[in-house]
Design an enzyme around this catalytic site. Structure first.
Site, PDB file in Angstrom:
ATOM      1  N   ASN A   6       0.862  -1.178   0.000  1.00  0.00           N
ATOM      2  CA  ASN A   6       0.000   0.000   0.000  1.00  0.00           C
ATOM      3  C   ASN A   6       0.904   1.235   0.000  1.00  0.00           C
ATOM      4  O   ASN A   6       1.471   1.585   1.030  1.00  0.00           O
ATOM      5  CB  ASN A   6      -0.900  -0.022   1.252  1.00  0.00           C
ATOM      6  CG  ASN A   6      -1.703   1.259   1.377  1.00  0.00           C
ATOM      7  OD1 ASN A   6      -1.826   2.023   0.426  1.00  0.00           O
ATOM      8  ND2 ASN A   6      -2.256   1.494   2.566  1.00  0.00           N
ATOM      9  N   LYS A   8       0.071   4.313  -0.394  1.00  0.00           N
ATOM     10  CA  LYS A   8      -0.551   5.548   0.111  1.00  0.00           C
ATOM     11  C   LYS A   8      -0.274   6.690  -0.876  1.00  0.00           C
ATOM     12  O   LYS A   8      -0.232   6.454  -2.076  1.00  0.00           O
ATOM     13  CB  LYS A   8      -0.034   5.846   1.531  1.00  0.00           C
ATOM     14  CG  LYS A   8      -0.108   4.605   2.425  1.00  0.00           C
ATOM     15  CD  LYS A   8       0.087   4.870   3.873  1.00  0.00           C
ATOM     16  CE  LYS A   8      -0.039   3.555   4.637  1.00  0.00           C
ATOM     17  NZ  LYS A   8      -0.089   3.730   6.066  1.00  0.00           N
ATOM     18  N   HIS A  90      -9.566   1.692   4.313  1.00  0.00           N
ATOM     19  CA  HIS A  90      -8.322   1.868   5.066  1.00  0.00           C
ATOM     20  C   HIS A  90      -8.569   2.843   6.222  1.00  0.00           C
ATOM     21  O   HIS A  90      -9.338   3.798   6.081  1.00  0.00           O
ATOM     22  CB  HIS A  90      -7.217   2.388   4.138  1.00  0.00           C
ATOM     23  CG  HIS A  90      -5.881   2.344   4.800  1.00  0.00           C
ATOM     24  ND1 HIS A  90      -5.467   3.321   5.667  1.00  0.00           N
ATOM     25  CD2 HIS A  90      -4.894   1.410   4.764  1.00  0.00           C
ATOM     26  CE1 HIS A  90      -4.265   2.985   6.125  1.00  0.00           C
ATOM     27  NE2 HIS A  90      -3.889   1.842   5.594  1.00  0.00           N
ATOM     28  N   GLU A  92      -6.911   5.212   7.349  1.00  0.00           N
ATOM     29  CA  GLU A  92      -6.636   6.623   7.042  1.00  0.00           C
ATOM     30  C   GLU A  92      -7.831   7.259   6.329  1.00  0.00           C
ATOM     31  O   GLU A  92      -8.101   8.445   6.495  1.00  0.00           O
ATOM     32  CB  GLU A  92      -5.357   6.735   6.196  1.00  0.00           C
ATOM     33  CG  GLU A  92      -4.123   6.494   7.067  1.00  0.00           C
ATOM     34  CD  GLU A  92      -2.933   5.901   6.347  1.00  0.00           C
ATOM     35  OE1 GLU A  92      -2.902   5.920   5.105  1.00  0.00           O
ATOM     36  OE2 GLU A  92      -2.026   5.411   7.046  1.00  0.00           O
ATOM     37  N   GLU A 156      -5.785  -4.366  10.445  1.00  0.00           N
ATOM     38  CA  GLU A 156      -4.763  -3.353  10.642  1.00  0.00           C
ATOM     39  C   GLU A 156      -5.076  -2.552  11.900  1.00  0.00           C
ATOM     40  O   GLU A 156      -5.831  -1.568  11.844  1.00  0.00           O
ATOM     41  CB  GLU A 156      -4.712  -2.399   9.444  1.00  0.00           C
ATOM     42  CG  GLU A 156      -4.380  -3.076   8.134  1.00  0.00           C
ATOM     43  CD  GLU A 156      -3.725  -2.104   7.160  1.00  0.00           C
ATOM     44  OE1 GLU A 156      -2.639  -2.423   6.671  1.00  0.00           O
ATOM     45  OE2 GLU A 156      -4.282  -1.025   6.924  1.00  0.00           O
ATOM     46  N   GLY A 162       2.074   2.750  10.694  1.00  0.00           N
ATOM     47  CA  GLY A 162       3.044   3.835  10.535  1.00  0.00           C
ATOM     48  C   GLY A 162       3.704   4.266  11.838  1.00  0.00           C
ATOM     49  O   GLY A 162       4.350   5.297  11.909  1.00  0.00           O
ATOM     50  N   SER A 192       3.005  -1.656  10.434  1.00  0.00           N
ATOM     51  CA  SER A 192       4.446  -1.711  10.702  1.00  0.00           C
ATOM     52  C   SER A 192       5.067  -3.081  10.398  1.00  0.00           C
ATOM     53  O   SER A 192       5.939  -3.533  11.135  1.00  0.00           O
ATOM     54  CB  SER A 192       4.740  -1.269  12.135  1.00  0.00           C
ATOM     55  OG  SER A 192       4.344   0.084  12.319  1.00  0.00           O
TER      56      SER A 192
HETATM   57  P1  PGA Z   1       2.560   0.672   7.677  1.00  0.00           P
HETATM   58  O1  PGA Z   1       1.139   0.850   6.981  1.00  0.00           O
HETATM   59  O2  PGA Z   1       3.137  -0.638   7.183  1.00  0.00           O
HETATM   60  O3  PGA Z   1       3.371   1.861   7.230  1.00  0.00           O
HETATM   61  O4  PGA Z   1       2.336   0.657   9.145  1.00  0.00           O
HETATM   62  C1  PGA Z   1       0.279  -0.238   6.763  1.00  0.00           C
HETATM   63  C2  PGA Z   1      -0.980   0.240   6.097  1.00  0.00           C
HETATM   64  O5  PGA Z   1      -1.431   1.347   6.407  1.00  0.00           O
HETATM   65  O6  PGA Z   1      -1.565  -0.453   5.250  1.00  0.00           O
END
Ligand code: PGA
Length: 232
Positions: A6, A8, A90, A92, A156, A162, A192
């Site tokens: 992903n 982003k 997601h 976010e 998640e 993140g 992460s």
């Molecule tokens: P990250 O993000 O691996 O940077 O924690 C995962 C995601 O948001 O899909």
């Protein structure tokens, strides 16, 4: 095992082209790999990964085929481009763009109906976990989805995205097993995931793959996560 990148809001068309040319050269047999670039980079990714086993998915998809929905992209548009699937829900998008369980359900439903593969994201916040609400939140978020051969859920935990704070393999396993009691679909872990923790997360019985954010932006770290996936 499915490992999805992903990206982003990173990697415009030029950076996407460079990554995909590098990815083509990698030996990644035995693992399903999906890259999810931003909308403007989908076309170049589809073009450069054509003829490989690597699939390209979008990061969102609307529930209508067309209409007055400024800023949105529909399933037929993605299919026309040769895109294989889409992420929906997601955290976010839930946090910053007003996405709700209901809108996630509509997006997932239409995308599946149109023939896209869907990665639907669920997960609790830190506060919800601390208040002991993890299962309630997962139940609420998963209950709006319908099982489908082209659907996978990504667990998640919001506190792990993140932040460098990965869920322990035990926490991930417990949540995945719970999600599977609600819906019989593969469940990816996200939050992460890095080359140095991928092995033990992916070794858990109910972890069927990973949705990788930050660590998917670097070709070497992404491919080493793909290589950590147990081969079926
Ligand atoms: P990250 O993000 O691996 O940077 O924690 C995962 C995601 O948001 O899909």
């Amino acid at each position: 095992m499915l490992i999805a990148a992903n990206w982003k809001m990173y990697n415009g068309p030029a950076a996407t082209a460079e990554f995909c040319l590098g990815l083509r050269e990698q030996e990644l047999d035995g693992v399903d790999v999906v890259v999810c670039p931003p909308f403007v980079s989908l076309a170049v990714a589809v073009q450069l990964l054509a003829g490989t086993e690597i699939a390209v998915a979008a990061q969102n998809v609307h529930w209508e085929d067309e209409g007055a929905f400024t800023g949105e992209i529909s399933a037929p548009m993605l299919l026309e481009l040769g895109v294989y699937g889409a992420i929906v829900g997601h955290s976010e998008r839930r946090q910053h763009f007003g996405e709700t369980d209901e809108s996630v359900a509509r997006r997932a439903h239409r995308a599946l109906e149109a023939g896209l593969f869907v990665i639907a994201c669920v997960g609790e916040t830190e506060q919800e976990r601390e208040r002991g609400e993890t299962e309630d939140v997962l139940r609420r978020q998963v209950s709006v989805l319908e099982a489908d051969d082209n659907l996978v859920v990504a667990y998640e935990p919001v506190w792990a995205i993140g932040t460098g704070k990965t869920a322990t393999p035990e926490i991930a396993q417990e949540a995945h097993a719970f999600v599977k009691t609600l819906l019989d679909v593969p469940v990816l872990y996200g939050g992460s995931v890095k080359p140095d923790n991928a092995d033990e997360l992916l070794a858990q019985q109910d972890v069927d793959g990973a949705l990788v954010g930050g660590a998917s932006l670097d070709l070497e770290s992404f491919t080493s996560i793909c290589r950590a996936a147990p081969r079926s």
